[in-house]
Design a protein around this motif. Structure first.
Motif, mmCIF file in Angstrom:
data_model
loop_
_atom_site.group_PDB
_atom_site.id
_atom_site.type_symbol
_atom_site.label_atom_id
_atom_site.label_comp_id
_atom_site.label_asym_id
_atom_site.label_seq_id
_atom_site.Cartn_x
_atom_site.Cartn_y
_atom_site.Cartn_z
ATOM 1 N N LEU A 1 0.826 -1.215 0.000
ATOM 2 C CA LEU A 1 0.000 0.000 0.000
ATOM 3 C C LEU A 1 0.860 1.266 0.000
ATOM 4 N N GLY A 2 2.091 1.151 0.477
ATOM 5 C CA GLY A 2 2.985 2.311 0.522
ATOM 6 C C GLY A 2 3.580 2.667 -0.819
ATOM 7 N N GLU A 3 3.529 1.747 -1.776
ATOM 8 C CA GLU A 3 4.180 1.984 -3.075
ATOM 9 C C GLU A 3 3.477 3.090 -3.849
ATOM 10 N N LYS A 4 4.298 3.874 -4.567
ATOM 11 C CA LYS A 4 3.721 4.872 -5.481
ATOM 12 C C LYS A 4 3.644 4.234 -6.859
ATOM 13 N N LYS A 5 2.471 4.227 -7.410
ATOM 14 C CA LYS A 5 2.302 3.598 -8.730
ATOM 15 C C LYS A 5 3.035 4.404 -9.804
ATOM 16 N N GLY A 6 3.656 3.681 -10.727
ATOM 17 C CA GLY A 6 4.293 4.329 -11.874
ATOM 18 C C GLY A 6 5.599 5.035 -11.554
ATOM 19 N N LYS A 7 6.150 4.784 -10.359
ATOM 20 C CA LYS A 7 7.420 5.430 -10.018
ATOM 21 C C LYS A 7 8.411 4.363 -9.585
ATOM 22 N N LYS A 8 9.588 4.382 -10.198
ATOM 23 C CA LYS A 8 10.606 3.409 -9.793
ATOM 24 C C LYS A 8 11.200 3.866 -8.477
ATOM 25 N N SER A 9 11.108 2.998 -7.485
ATOM 26 C CA SER A 9 11.558 3.361 -6.148
ATOM 27 C C SER A 9 13.018 2.967 -5.919
ATOM 28 N N ARG A 10 13.678 3.728 -5.025
ATOM 29 C CA ARG A 10 15.026 3.347 -4.578
ATOM 30 C C ARG A 10 14.975 2.126 -3.678
ATOM 31 N N TRP A 11 13.767 1.778 -3.223
ATOM 32 C CA TRP A 11 13.612 0.736 -2.220
ATOM 33 C C TRP A 11 12.736 -0.388 -2.743
ATOM 34 N N SER A 12 13.108 -1.610 -2.437
ATOM 35 C CA SER A 12 12.289 -2.765 -2.821
ATOM 36 C C SER A 12 11.805 -3.465 -1.554
ATOM 37 N N MET A 13 10.882 -4.384 -1.741
ATOM 38 C CA MET A 13 10.409 -5.192 -0.611
ATOM 39 C C MET A 13 11.594 -5.929 0.023
ATOM 40 N N ALA A 14 12.519 -6.395 -0.829
ATOM 41 C CA ALA A 14 13.695 -7.126 -0.325
ATOM 42 C C ALA A 14 14.544 -6.239 0.587
ATOM 43 N N ASP A 15 14.641 -4.941 0.246
ATOM 44 C CA ASP A 15 15.385 -3.997 1.108
ATOM 45 C C ASP A 15 14.757 -3.931 2.493
ATOM 46 N N MET A 16 13.426 -3.878 2.521
ATOM 47 C CA MET A 16 12.721 -3.770 3.799
ATOM 48 C C MET A 16 13.008 -4.994 4.662
ATOM 49 N N TYR A 17 12.948 -6.169 4.012
ATOM 50 C CA TYR A 17 13.147 -7.416 4.756
ATOM 51 C C TYR A 17 14.604 -7.592 5.187
#
Length: 232
Positions: free
Chosen positions: A100-116
């Motif tokens: 739910l935190g992801e911004k649609k259509g924007k490549k993020s510096r952070w991935s789910m793997a980074d969080m984990y």
């Protein structure tokens, strides 16, 4: 260059005048702490910045005036906010909260793997409903959910409140990781030791205005300010 510039900020809850001409700025890739006792206006300052409180004055982000914008519009410009009360979605899983935190259509510096990787405990609980997590786990989840939106500056209100010392240490490491990735942080914190350890600059607030601004070294050397405005 200042990423966030607050000038002569006044904030109101109905007829109650809470902030009295606050001046504050946060530079690129900088951790700045806003210190002070409970009830002096620190949380109001970040709520005002993200558009949740009626204000007068100027709030500029990346050189543009954001006063009067709605909270979601401010967030879309790259300003993240982690509220003190965590505000997770209790019936959704850890992973769903993060998505739910992801911004649609924007490549993020952070991935789910980074969080984990940052918080392995979240990976262990990825399919667990967020409502049954411990307070420390919920705090990690809120921090990570905000990061998934890829903010350039993140305002964090009392992230270590009520957490065990070991988790507090993890939060401090997390804040340094943000700085290493070029993300600016405005930290509202009561634990002086953490704020002084990780910040480049600190502001001290008293009665709705800034009473001190300087480096952690300056504050360590100023016993009078600490005694009057910080120590219980």
């Amino acid at each position: 260059m200042a990423l966030l510039e607050i000038k002569d900020l006044h904030a109101f809850y109905g007829k109650s005048h809470v902030l009295h001409g606050v001046d504050l700025n946060v530079g690129e890739g900088e951790i700045v702490s806003l210190l002070g006792r409970n009830g002096v206006g620190r949380s109001t300052t970040v709520k005002a910045t993200i558009g949740q409180v009626e204000v007068k004055g100027s709030i500029r982000f990346k050189g543009q005036e954001i006063t009067g914008l709605k909270s979601f519009e401010i967030a879309h410009r790259g300003l993240g906010y982690v509220p003190e009360n965590r505000e997770i979605f209790p019936t959704l899983t850890v992973e769903q909260n993060l998505l739910l935190g992801e911004k649609k259509g924007k490549k993020s510096r952070w991935s789910m793997a980074d969080m984990y990787q940052m918080f392995p405990r979240l990976k262990e609980r990825q399919h667990t409903a967020a409502g049954v997590l411990s307070g420390g786990e919920q705090q990690m989840l809120t921090l990570c959910r905000t990061l998934m939106g890829d903010p350039d500056l993140i305002m964090i209100d009392e992230p270590t409140e009520g957490l065990a010392p070991k988790i507090v240490e993890q939060v401090a490491q997390y804040l340094n990781e943000l700085k290493n990735r070029g993300i600016s942080v405005l930290l509202v914190e009561q634990k002086l030791a953490i704020a002084l350890e990780i910040s480049q600059r600190v502001y001290v607030m008293g009665h709705g205005s800034i009473v001190f601004e300087g480096t952690p070294q300056d504050l360590r050397a100023n016993a009078a300010i600490r005694k009057e405005w910080l120590e219980v």
